[in-house]
Design a protein around this motif. Structure first.
Motif, mmCIF file in Angstrom:
data_model
loop_
_atom_site.group_PDB
_atom_site.id
_atom_site.type_symbol
_atom_site.label_atom_id
_atom_site.label_comp_id
_atom_site.label_asym_id
_atom_site.label_seq_id
_atom_site.Cartn_x
_atom_site.Cartn_y
_atom_site.Cartn_z
ATOM 1 N N GLY A 1 0.820 -1.203 0.000
ATOM 2 C CA GLY A 1 0.000 0.000 0.000
ATOM 3 C C GLY A 1 0.850 1.246 0.000
ATOM 4 N N ASP A 2 0.295 2.361 0.505
ATOM 5 C CA ASP A 2 0.989 3.641 0.391
ATOM 6 C C ASP A 2 1.437 4.246 1.716
ATOM 7 N N SER A 3 1.337 3.512 2.824
ATOM 8 C CA SER A 3 2.028 3.967 4.026
ATOM 9 C C SER A 3 3.533 3.852 3.773
ATOM 10 N N ARG A 4 4.329 4.647 4.475
ATOM 11 C CA ARG A 4 5.723 4.816 4.045
ATOM 12 C C ARG A 4 6.750 4.561 5.145
ATOM 13 N N VAL A 5 7.950 4.188 4.685
ATOM 14 C CA VAL A 5 9.152 4.149 5.517
ATOM 15 C C VAL A 5 10.153 5.108 4.879
ATOM 16 N N LEU A 6 10.652 6.067 5.689
ATOM 17 C CA LEU A 6 11.565 7.095 5.205
ATOM 18 C C LEU A 6 12.858 7.059 6.011
ATOM 19 N N ASP A 7 13.975 7.065 5.312
ATOM 20 C CA ASP A 7 15.287 7.084 5.953
ATOM 21 C C ASP A 7 15.653 8.534 6.271
ATOM 22 N N VAL A 8 15.879 8.814 7.543
ATOM 23 C CA VAL A 8 16.181 10.170 8.000
ATOM 24 C C VAL A 8 17.682 10.350 8.215
ATOM 25 N N THR A 9 18.476 9.311 7.988
ATOM 26 C CA THR A 9 19.869 9.286 8.421
ATOM 27 C C THR A 9 20.783 10.170 7.593
ATOM 28 N N GLY A 10 20.598 10.189 6.282
ATOM 29 C CA GLY A 10 21.547 10.864 5.394
ATOM 30 C C GLY A 10 21.349 12.359 5.314
ATOM 31 N N ASP A 11 21.791 12.949 4.192
ATOM 32 C CA ASP A 11 21.736 14.391 4.000
ATOM 33 C C ASP A 11 20.321 14.895 3.726
ATOM 34 N N GLY A 12 19.445 14.007 3.272
ATOM 35 C CA GLY A 12 18.062 14.384 2.990
ATOM 36 C C GLY A 12 17.143 13.209 3.217
ATOM 37 N N ASP B 1 -0.313 7.856 5.435
ATOM 38 C CA ASP B 1 -0.367 8.995 4.526
ATOM 39 C C ASP B 1 -1.100 10.194 5.117
ATOM 40 N N GLY B 2 -1.655 10.040 6.314
ATOM 41 C CA GLY B 2 -2.211 11.194 7.009
ATOM 42 C C GLY B 2 -1.153 12.204 7.386
ATOM 43 N N LEU B 3 0.120 11.788 7.369
ATOM 44 C CA LEU B 3 1.235 12.713 7.580
ATOM 45 C C LEU B 3 1.825 13.167 6.248
ATOM 46 N N THR B 4 2.121 12.232 5.366
ATOM 47 C CA THR B 4 2.863 12.568 4.148
ATOM 48 C C THR B 4 2.005 13.237 3.074
ATOM 49 N N ASP B 5 0.687 13.044 3.079
ATOM 50 C CA ASP B 5 -0.145 13.715 2.081
ATOM 51 C C ASP B 5 -0.247 15.222 2.338
ATOM 52 N N PRO B 6 -0.575 15.660 3.563
ATOM 53 C CA PRO B 6 -0.727 17.103 3.759
ATOM 54 C C PRO B 6 0.586 17.863 3.968
ATOM 55 N N VAL B 7 1.652 17.168 4.361
ATOM 56 C CA VAL B 7 2.906 17.860 4.696
ATOM 57 C C VAL B 7 3.961 17.530 3.642
ATOM 58 N N PRO B 8 4.469 18.518 2.916
ATOM 59 C CA PRO B 8 5.488 18.269 1.887
ATOM 60 C C PRO B 8 6.750 17.654 2.490
ATOM 61 N N GLU B 9 7.458 16.893 1.662
ATOM 62 C CA GLU B 9 8.632 16.172 2.147
ATOM 63 C C GLU B 9 9.722 17.103 2.658
ATOM 64 N N ASP B 10 9.902 18.262 2.025
ATOM 65 C CA ASP B 10 10.957 19.162 2.499
ATOM 66 C C ASP B 10 10.643 19.703 3.889
ATOM 67 N N ASP C 1 11.467 16.933 6.306
ATOM 68 C CA ASP C 1 12.917 16.853 6.450
ATOM 69 C C ASP C 1 13.426 17.931 7.398
ATOM 70 N N ASP C 2 12.938 19.159 7.244
ATOM 71 C CA ASP C 2 13.377 20.251 8.114
ATOM 72 C C ASP C 2 13.061 19.946 9.579
ATOM 73 N N LEU C 3 11.857 19.447 9.835
ATOM 74 C CA LEU C 3 11.456 19.149 11.212
ATOM 75 C C LEU C 3 12.326 18.050 11.812
ATOM 76 N N LEU C 4 12.648 17.039 11.008
ATOM 77 C CA LEU C 4 13.440 15.921 11.514
ATOM 78 C C LEU C 4 14.911 16.294 11.681
ATOM 79 N N ARG C 5 15.391 17.294 10.951
ATOM 80 C CA ARG C 5 16.749 17.795 11.152
ATOM 81 C C ARG C 5 16.842 18.625 12.430
ATOM 82 N N THR C 6 15.736 19.274 12.767
ATOM 83 C CA THR C 6 15.727 20.209 13.895
ATOM 84 C C THR C 6 15.441 19.518 15.226
ATOM 85 N N HIS C 7 14.609 18.464 15.186
ATOM 86 C CA HIS C 7 14.131 17.846 16.425
ATOM 87 C C HIS C 7 14.394 16.344 16.419
#
Length: 246
Positions: A131-142, A197-206, A209-215
């Motif tokens: 389906g379309d729920s997601r796994v995102l790697d936060v480790t690298g540069d983006g 997708d309740g997170l990734t649909d309304p909130v753009p990926e950039d 990324d900014d939030l996960l870099r900050t917190h």
């Protein structure tokens, strides 16, 4: 000694009258409820640990039943998920379980759910989804998506769709699935976001990324949830932040 942290949150959003999402972290499950305050769990690294979200298909009956059934099955099978093949077999079992439950009760007919997550092993990570729920790697540069969306091609200029091309259950007759499963190396400091997708649909990926870099950890989970709410909270929001420490 290396360890695993899982910070989780689930919320119905602003427009849905109930939460059809569920979540599993090891033996712990969260089904159809709301946790505005993120919860952080710590596990030793060693025995396979499954962390996953399941998003009941909207517009069809009993999505919360399908998602809860799926995460509870994964919680029970979690310690045995030591290979890609074991994960595929577990997801196929979940698919059959959803269809079997739907076949016993007319009120559950066509219920279905997406699922996405990871199994943490001693030296590697097994990433999976249907389906379309997601796994995102936060480790690298983006931020980098490591799951595979089961969605039809999007027309130019469109970023999201509510349609999925496969799910666990969701049809009147049994349909087999082809789970996406991949292996990634695991090192201290790795971070992953697992979410519906309740997170990734309304909130753009950039912005994610900014939030996960900050917190990190609980503050990061809270800020991610808040960003989805500020974007209108159109769907249920469920997320797990997975981290490897030492």
């Amino acid at each position: 000694m290396r360890y695993i942290t899982v910070t989780a949150l689930s919320h119905p959003g602003l427009l849905r009258d109930h939460n059809e999402d569920s979540l599993v972290a090891g033996p712990w499950t969260l089904c159809g409820t709301a946790t505005e305050n993120p919860q952080t769990l710590v596990f030793p690294l060693g025995t396979p640990l499954v962390v996953a979200v399941a998003d009941g298909i909207g517009g069809q009956p009993a999505g919360e039943v399908a998602s809860a059934l799926t995460v509870r099955q994964l919680a029970a099978l979690g310690p045995s998920l030591s290979s890609e093949q074991a994960v595929r077999e577990a997801l196929n079992l979940c698919n059959r379980a959803v269809y079997t439950a739907a076949g016993r009760d007319p009120d559950l007919m066509t219920m279905g759910t997406t699922v996405a997550g990871a199994v943490v092993l001693a030296e590697s990570l097994l990433i999976f989804n249907v389906g379309d729920s997601r796994v995102l790697d936060v480790t690298g540069d983006g931020l980098r998506q490591v799951s595979v969306d089961d969605s039809p091609p999007l027309p130019p200029g469109r970023r999201t769709t509510s349609l999925v091309t496969q799910a666990l259950g969701g049809a009147t007759r049994f349909s087999a699935i082809t789970p996406h499963v991949a292996t990634a190396p695991l090192t201290a400091g790795d971070r992953y976001l697992i979410c519906t997708d309740g997170l990734t649909d309304p909130v753009p990926e950039d912005e994610l990324d900014d939030l996960l870099r900050t917190h990190e950890n609980g503050r990061a989970a809270f800020e991610l949830w808040k960003s989805a709410i500020e974007a209108g909270g159109p769907d249920n929001i469920t997320l797990a932040l997975l981290g490897i420490g030492e």
